[in-house]
Write a protein that holds these residues in place. Structure first.
Motif, PDB file in Angstrom:
ATOM      1  N   THR A 148       0.832  -1.203   0.000  1.00  0.00           N
ATOM      2  CA  THR A 148       0.000   0.000   0.000  1.00  0.00           C
ATOM      3  C   THR A 148       0.864   1.250   0.000  1.00  0.00           C
ATOM      4  O   THR A 148       0.589   2.208  -0.744  1.00  0.00           O
ATOM      5  N   PRO A 168      -6.356  -0.898   6.617  1.00  0.00           N
ATOM      6  CA  PRO A 168      -5.686  -2.090   6.089  1.00  0.00           C
ATOM      7  C   PRO A 168      -5.189  -3.027   7.190  1.00  0.00           C
ATOM      8  O   PRO A 168      -4.902  -4.189   6.917  1.00  0.00           O
ATOM      9  N   ASN A 221      -7.792  -8.832  -0.949  1.00  0.00           N
ATOM     10  CA  ASN A 221      -7.320  -7.487  -1.254  1.00  0.00           C
ATOM     11  C   ASN A 221      -6.436  -7.565  -2.491  1.00  0.00           C
ATOM     12  O   ASN A 221      -6.225  -8.638  -3.059  1.00  0.00           O
TER      13      ASN A 221
END
Length: 288
Positions: A148, A168, A221
């Motif tokens: 990320t 997250p 994800n």
């Protein structure tokens, strides 16, 4: 790539033959060419063969192969039809002697007619209340997963502010929706309508599959799922300015069989509907 001028340069292809154009690529953080870039460059190629008084009103594209970031992409335009009010083009994107993408696009001369549009949520959170991707990187960078953080660290000519920011570190299943404010960085002055449509096409491939991910976000994800755009459609309605924030809003009616569908609208800040879109994407869980 950090400015709108750099993005316009990326999308403005070089003519290398009769109805053949070539362009380079810029990464948005993935190892393959960004689908929105291929879409927008294909639109630019088609625009180069269209009379000035006709404007893009719909496009339908299929992504066939992953693009190579290091090799130019050639776009071949076929003039399918030039009618009294509409023109149709087929664009084939070629790399390594393979067709990696095909586009059908239709162009219409401006006409008067009746109108209506989808409702706009006037109570939605405004951009000034929200954090941008750049803000998140500064504020939470030390706590974010590596993937990320690397994605947010890529320099972009667009600023994004999502309405809802998932944690997250504590993923939860969410409704199958996504709403994101966006605007161009810098001063997008004196952009003609065709350039604005190409830029909007580029932006439309951001955030779109999030809506399909969200109902299963506690388990899946972008890190543990193979993703890719399979097809992409857009319909363009009204002229607009890039001088203020605009709202991208998507919903996903279905995910099944390693594919997810998202569809939605793009509004100006004052609620004018300027475009609608739909995309099916690959959502294939990676084998452990």
């Amino acid at each position: 790539m950090q400015t709108i001028q750099e993005l316009i340069k990326l999308l403005n292809l070089e003519k290398v033959g009769e109805n053949i154009f070539s362009g380079n690529s810029y990464t948005i953080g993935s190892p393959q060419v960004f689908g929105g870039q291929v879409l927008a460059q294909a639109v630019n190629a088609a625009h180069r063969t269209i009379p000035e008084n006709r404007f893009l009103h719909s496009l339908h594209g299929y992504f066939l192969e992953a693009g190579d970031l290091k090799v130019p992409i050639n776009y071949k335009v076929e003039e399918v039809r030039n009618g009294g009010s509409f023109s149709t083009r087929r664009v084939t994107a070629i790399q390594h002697d393979k067709t990696i993408f095909i586009l059908a696009a239709s162009f219409h001369q401006q006409e008067e007619g009746f109108e209506h549009q989808a409702n706009f949520d006037k109570d939605i959170k405004q951009p000034e209340e929200l954090l941008s991707w750049d803000d998140m990187l500064v504020k939470f960078g030390d706590f974010l997963p590596k993937s990320t953080k690397e994605f947010l660290n890529v320099k972009r000519p667009i600023e994004f502010k999502p309405i809802r920011v998932p944690n997250p570190l504590d993923p939860k299943n969410l409704p199958p929706t996504e709403q994101v404010w966006f605007r161009l960085k810098g001063k997008p002055e004196n952009l003609d309508f065709r350039t604005k449509l190409e830029i909007l096409t580029y932006i439309s491939d951001y955030n779109i599959l999030n809506a399909a991910f969200n109902p299963n976000a506690s388990k899946y994800n972008f890190g543990n799922t193979q993703t890719a755009s399979l097809d992409h459609s857009m319909w363009f309605f009204r002229d607009f300015d890039f001088n203020d924030w605009m709202l991208f809003t998507a919903e996903s009616p279905n995910a099944f069989g390693a594919r997810g569908l998202s569809r939605g609208n793009i509004f100006t800040r004052d609620g004018k509907l300027i475009a609608s879109f739909a995309q099916e994407g690959l959502l294939r869980p990676k084998k452990k």
